[in-house]
Design a protein around this motif. Structure first.
Motif, PDB file in Angstrom:
ATOM      1  N   TYR A  37       0.834  -1.206   0.000  1.00 27.97           N
ATOM      2  CA  TYR A  37       0.000   0.000   0.000  1.00 27.97           C
ATOM      3  C   TYR A  37       0.872   1.260   0.000  1.00 27.97           C
ATOM      4  O   TYR A  37       0.663   2.182  -0.798  1.00 27.97           O
ATOM      5  N   HIS A  38       1.878   1.289   0.861  1.00 26.72           N
ATOM      6  CA  HIS A  38       2.754   2.462   0.946  1.00 26.72           C
ATOM      7  C   HIS A  38       3.623   2.615  -0.311  1.00 26.72           C
ATOM      8  O   HIS A  38       3.913   3.745  -0.733  1.00 26.72           O
ATOM      9  N   ASP A  39       4.021   1.500  -0.901  1.00 31.89           N
ATOM     10  CA  ASP A  39       4.781   1.567  -2.157  1.00 31.89           C
ATOM     11  C   ASP A  39       3.935   2.208  -3.257  1.00 31.89           C
ATOM     12  O   ASP A  39       4.442   3.015  -4.057  1.00 31.89           O
ATOM     13  N   LEU A  40       2.660   1.848  -3.287  1.00 29.08           N
ATOM     14  CA  LEU A  40       1.760   2.404  -4.307  1.00 29.08           C
ATOM     15  C   LEU A  40       1.524   3.899  -4.085  1.00 29.08           C
ATOM     16  O   LEU A  40       1.440   4.676  -5.045  1.00 29.08           O
ATOM     17  N   LEU A  41       1.424   4.300  -2.813  1.00 33.47           N
ATOM     18  CA  LEU A  41       1.280   5.726  -2.514  1.00 33.47           C
ATOM     19  C   LEU A  41       2.518   6.497  -2.980  1.00 33.47           C
ATOM     20  O   LEU A  41       2.403   7.600  -3.525  1.00 33.47           O
ATOM     21  N   ALA A  42       3.683   5.879  -2.774  1.00 35.34           N
ATOM     22  CA  ALA A  42       4.928   6.532  -3.181  1.00 35.34           C
ATOM     23  C   ALA A  42       5.011   6.678  -4.700  1.00 35.34           C
ATOM     24  O   ALA A  42       5.691   7.569  -5.211  1.00 35.34           O
ATOM     25  N   GLU A  43       4.311   5.805  -5.415  1.00 32.68           N
ATOM     26  CA  GLU A  43       4.292   5.865  -6.876  1.00 32.68           C
ATOM     27  C   GLU A  43       3.312   6.921  -7.394  1.00 32.68           C
ATOM     28  O   GLU A  43       3.223   7.146  -8.601  1.00 32.68           O
ATOM     29  N   GLY A  44       2.540   7.520  -6.465  1.00 25.07           N
ATOM     30  CA  GLY A  44       1.614   8.577  -6.867  1.00 25.07           C
ATOM     31  C   GLY A  44       0.160   8.159  -6.924  1.00 25.07           C
ATOM     32  O   GLY A  44      -0.706   8.953  -7.322  1.00 25.07           O
ATOM     33  N   LYS A  45      -0.151   6.920  -6.491  1.00 23.79           N
ATOM     34  CA  LYS A  45      -1.536   6.464  -6.483  1.00 23.79           C
ATOM     35  C   LYS A  45      -2.302   7.157  -5.356  1.00 23.79           C
ATOM     36  O   LYS A  45      -1.739   7.535  -4.324  1.00 23.79           O
ATOM     37  N   THR A  46      -3.610   7.310  -5.541  1.00 26.11           N
ATOM     38  CA  THR A  46      -4.445   7.853  -4.470  1.00 26.11           C
ATOM     39  C   THR A  46      -4.617   6.792  -3.392  1.00 26.11           C
ATOM     40  O   THR A  46      -4.362   5.607  -3.627  1.00 26.11           O
ATOM     41  N   GLU A  47      -5.072   7.209  -2.211  1.00 25.93           N
ATOM     42  CA  GLU A  47      -5.251   6.256  -1.115  1.00 25.93           C
ATOM     43  C   GLU A  47      -6.234   5.148  -1.499  1.00 25.93           C
ATOM     44  O   GLU A  47      -6.013   3.969  -1.211  1.00 25.93           O
ATOM     45  N   GLU A  48      -7.331   5.526  -2.144  1.00 25.90           N
ATOM     46  CA  GLU A  48      -8.350   4.545  -2.517  1.00 25.90           C
ATOM     47  C   GLU A  48      -7.816   3.574  -3.567  1.00 25.90           C
ATOM     48  O   GLU A  48      -8.028   2.357  -3.483  1.00 25.90           O
ATOM     49  N   ALA A  49      -7.111   4.116  -4.559  1.00 25.55           N
ATOM     50  CA  ALA A  49      -6.546   3.263  -5.610  1.00 25.55           C
ATOM     51  C   ALA A  49      -5.480   2.334  -5.039  1.00 25.55           C
ATOM     52  O   ALA A  49      -5.429   1.141  -5.378  1.00 25.55           O
TER      53      ALA A  49
END
Length: 221
Positions: A37-49
């Motif tokens: 989840y945190h890796d995806l946030l670091a990639e620029g994804k929204t919290e929901e995505a």
């Protein structure tokens, strides 16, 4: 959002009996989920995505949940190649254990029956111990790797679990062999030199060797 991920895992494991193994597996998967989840946030994804992608990455957990309900090994690999290895493994381990047991016979035979040099019996004993240890090491190295079915988090977890179990079994076998050798060395050297007041140091050396072996396995992980 991490609370939401934990709630999702609680829902996923709702029908699994709360055992030590189930809790460990659940927490391991949850940690992987949070990291994803945190890796995806670091990639620029929204919290929901990031939440939806992380949850979707888990994959099919039905097999794992069923194995935990039956208190069996999590993610056990029951493909044909693994089953064949398992049968051969049982035979190899049995032979290795028998060799460890009979390894004390050469010193006894040379000393009590043949009245020969004790060093000959000690050599025979170490040869038998070396063969037994070699069988256990080969048994570990010949274990088939877990065949990943896809790139989901669950398959990654099963692969890690299979490798971790294999390393744990290998470490246990090596430690058993080490202490068998240490005990035999202690008695052989003590009876040969009669220096009982100092030969106990062998056990300290054995403990140090065990710590080094464990450290090597930990670094490998």
């Amino acid at each position: 959002m991490e609370d939401k991920l934990r709630a999702y895992m609680d829902h996923l494991f709702r029908e699994v009996p709360e055992s030590k193994k189930a809790v460990e597996v659940k927490e391991e998967i949850l940690q992987n989920l949070v990291d994803k989840y945190h890796d995806l946030l670091a990639e620029g994804k929204t919290e929901e995505a990031a939440y939806n992608i992380a949850v979707a990455s888990i994959g099919d957990v039905s097999e794992l949940l069923e194995s935990l309900k039956e208190t069996g090994p999590a993610g056990s690999v029951e493909h044909p190649e693994y089953i064949r290895w398992k049968k051969s493994s049982a035979i190899r381990i049995t032979i290795a254990v028998m060799l460890y047991i009979v390894s004390i016979l050469p010193p006894i035979i040379t000393a009590e029956i043949l009245k020969s040099d004790d060093s000959l019996g000690a050599c025979g004993m170490f040869i038998i111990i070396a063969i037994a240890t070699g069988i256990l090491v080969y048994n570990h190295l010949s274990k088939p790797a877990y065949p990943k079915m896809d790139d989901t988090m669950m398959e990654d977890f099963k692969e890690w679990k299979s490798r971790s179990d294999s390393d744990r079994q290998a470490l246990k076998a090596i430690k058993s062999a080490l202490w068998s050798i240490i005990v035999v060395l202690y008695f052989v050297i003590s009876f040969t030199t009669m220096a009982w007041y100092i030969t106990w140091v062998i056990f300290l050396i054995g403990a140090s060797a065990e710590s080094i072996i464990k450290a090597v396995f930990d670094l490998k992980k």
